[in-house]
Enzyme design. Structure first.
Site: not given
Lengths: 166, 510
Positions: B116, B199, B234, B291
């Protein structure tokens, strides 16, 4: 043939007789003519007054009989009132100790009751993990936990008895 | 082009890739574990090799065994599908070292996107938008200034964090101080590190992703977006293309960012750039999936391209056969992920034998399936059975076709989530395109009434006629249950044809 058919908890009296080409069906006193064709295993086509129904039969993992019409699923129980076997089965369903069985292989994560606890039908007895998902296993009836046959952390196979509710 | 390709996967995606191989004149090599000997991908492939026990780590995740099969079968390339080894850079490198072409990006691109922090550094440099925030730990004063600048609500997150620990949402300036102290102490307790960063909190975000394709000669293009906001825990449940909120201009801006991401990562082959979209339709980079995606068929239907064919061609060294301006999004496609899970039991997996399978077809319906009647769904793997995709000239027609197809679909013996899609597709918010990642949780919290429950008498009559024809199957519940509950049992013999026709004959007494 005479049956009592329970659909979603409501009992219907049903009398079936072969007619010329169709079946004569007396349901709750009302007569209906039914053209029936078994089109494949577990798939029945019914024509009633020109209206067409496709009915699929299915047996659930818990052993319940289901009829599926379009997107609706009906839980049904067919009883032949003359049959000793079904009378016994009905009596057995409510009375006596019942085993809570594992529906699939998995691991017992948590046990939520103790032996001798009073439980209600639908109350969670233990938590089982299979396919990386946790699931609560519920009591099949009102009663008392007679015996717990598994332990937290143990691995079980499909059909293994996990507890007995009396 | 390759002569022989090994598919290091199972289920519907292995079948999907085998089909592409056959269309292209490539021989396909399947691999299978102990419980997959009878799986559909083994039946469809040109060659099939056993690679070990059911446990994925000893079979589908075992790189050594897969490379050994590739050597023995003289494969030239390996397609990893999705899941399993598809985003494993070490596997991609091992393939290259052993002389096999990995059908996907380079291990270097995968490593960059897998980390990340590294991805963030590279993408920042390429001018990719991120959720506004501090990136590194701040003290309270700096935090107050930054929160004022980007606007409330904001989110405090533990720098060492994950799993929701050390996270606090702050709605107004007055709450910042105590939230800051709480987040710090929780981060200290959970991770032994009390640093927190800040954030912007995105209210009711959407999840929209952009499909990209890049060749090994420096060309890259975007192939339109997919709306993936319908999620449960999720996990994506339903995806569509185009997104109801993305117009031409937004598609171009998002697509250009996605292509910048691909170029900054020196990316090859199929990839997906995921974005979070806020209520003002600002979009922020989340991550890149290196992918082929589960939901690639919706893009195929609206662009007319075959992404697996393209993957093979690009991996074989060909240039992209189109330019950006050739890509047109036409019509609308929606995909339902059909899982073996029980909607009446908290979506618990429901493995077992498929006793009856009636599959939909007809206009605008595509079905990518890994199941067949009589097959036992194993408990060891992801319970995705099939993907049902509806296509139409617009979104309404795609929805109507899907609903019609779901009405035809019947999977007997195990539970599936087919009824969930009927519910989603009927929902007024869904039909209006009002989606965000909380949509499905809100829908499932509402009470549900089946509208199609008008025939209990027909159910009773049907049950009685079944009982007359087959008293055994009606009254002996124990046998039916144990056969499907036991994954290792020999398949029960289907009713033989002569018995079936004799019974059908009895129905129409002359």
């Amino acid at each position: 043939m005479t049956y009592d058919v329970v659909v979603d908890g409501k009992t219907h009296q049903l009398e079936l007789t072969h007619g010329e080409k169709t079946w004569l069906c007396k349901i709750d006193g009302k007569e209906i003519e039914v053209d029936a064709a078994l089109t494949a295993r577990d798939v029945l086509s019914l024509l009633v007054g020109g209206k067409a129904y496709e009915i699929k039969r299915e047996r659930s993992l818990q052993g319940e009989l289901h009829m599926v019409i379009g997107s609706a699923r009906y839980a049904v129980d067919v009883q032949d009132p003359r049959s000793l076997r079904t009378r016994r089965a009905i009596a057995g369903a409510e009375a006596g100790p019942q085993r809570l069985k594992a529906p699939m292989p998995g691991k017992i994560v948590r046990i939520l009751v103790q032996e001798k606890d009073e439980v209600k039908a639908g109350q969670s007895i233990l938590v089982m993990e299979a396919m990386k998902m946790q699931n609560e296993m519920k009591s099949p009836k009102d009663g008392r936990v007679q015996k717990i046959l598994t332990a937290e952390g143990s691995t079980v196979n499909a059909g293994d008895a996990l507890a007995i509710i009396e | 082009m390759f002569k022989r390709v090994l598919i290091a996967n199972r289920g519907e995606i292995a079948v999907r890739i085998i089909r592409a191989c056959r269309e292209m004149g490539i021989e396909s090599i399947a691999v299978f574990s102990d419980v997959d000997r009878k799986a559909l991908h083994v039946r469809k492939a040109d060659y099939a090799y056993h690679i070990g026990p059911a446990t994925a780590s000893e079979s589908y995740l075992n790189a050594d065994k897969i490379l050994d099969v590739a050597r023995r079968s003289q494969a030239e390339a390996i397609h990893p599908g999705y899941g399993f080894l598809s985003e494993n850079a070490r596997f991609a490198r091992a393939c290259a070292d052993a002389g096999f072409k990995f059908i996907g990006p380079t291990p270097e691109s995968m490593e960059m996107m897998g980390s990340k922090t590294r991805a963030r550094q590279h993408m920042k440099r390429a001018g990719v938008p991120f959720v506004p925030g501090s990136e590194r730990a701040l003290d309270l004063n700096a935090m107050e200034r930054l929160a004022e600048q980007i606007g409330y609500p904001v989110m405090l997150k533990a720098a060492a964090g994950g799993g929701g620990k050390g996270m606090r949402m702050v709605k107004a300036p007055g709450e910042l101080h105590s939230a800051y102290e709480n987040a710090r102490s929780e981060a200290q307790r959970s991770f032994g590190d009390n640093e927190v960063y800040l954030e912007k909190f995105i209210v009711n975000p959407r999840h929209v992703e952009m499909q990209i394709f890049a060749d090994e000669h420096g060309n890259a293009a975007y192939l339109g977006e997919r709306e993936c906001s319908v999620q449960r825990r999720h996990q994506k449940v339903l995806e569509e293309s185009p997104s109801p909120i993305v117009d031409e201009d937004m598609r171009r801006r998002m697509g250009e960012v996605a292509v910048r991401v691909a170029k900054a990562a020196n990316y090859h082959n199929a990839g997906t750039v995921e974005f979070l979209v806020d209520e003002q339709r600002n979009f922020y980079f989340l991550e890149m999936n290196t992918r082929l995606q589960v939901e690639h068929p919706v893009t195929e239907l609206v662009t007319g391209l075959d992404l697996v064919h393209l993957q093979m061609r690009v991996a074989a060294g060909e240039k992209l056969p189109f330019r950006q301006e050739d890509i047109k999004v036409r019509g609308h496609a929606i995909e339902c992920r059909v899982y073996a899970e029980d909607p009446d039991n908290n979506y618990f997996p429901s493995p077992g034998q498929i006793t009856r399978l009636i599959s939909p077809s007809g206009p605008g319906i595509r079905r990518d399936s890994g199941m067949y009647e009589g097959w036992n769904v194993p408990i060891e793997y992801d319970p995705l059975l099939a993907k049902l995709v509806g296509y139409g000239e617009n979104r309404d027609q795609a929805i109507d076709r899907l609903q019609r197809a779901l009405h035809e679909y019947f999977v007997g013996g195990i539970k599936t989530n087919i009824s969930l899609f009927r519910r989603i597709l009927r929902d007024p918010d869904f039909r209006a395109g009002n989606l965000d990642t909380g949509f499905l949780d809100r829908l499932l919290a509402k009470p549900y009434h089946e509208i199609d429950r008008q025939h209990p008498l027909m159910a009773a009559i049907g049950a009685a006629i079944f009982a007359t024809l087959e008293p055994k199957a009606t009254f002996s519940s124990a046998t039916g249950a144990s056969a499907s509950a036991n994954g290792n049992s020999v398949d029960p013999p289907a009713a033989s044809n002569w018995r079936l026709s004799a019974r059908a004959e009895a129905l129409r007494t002359r």
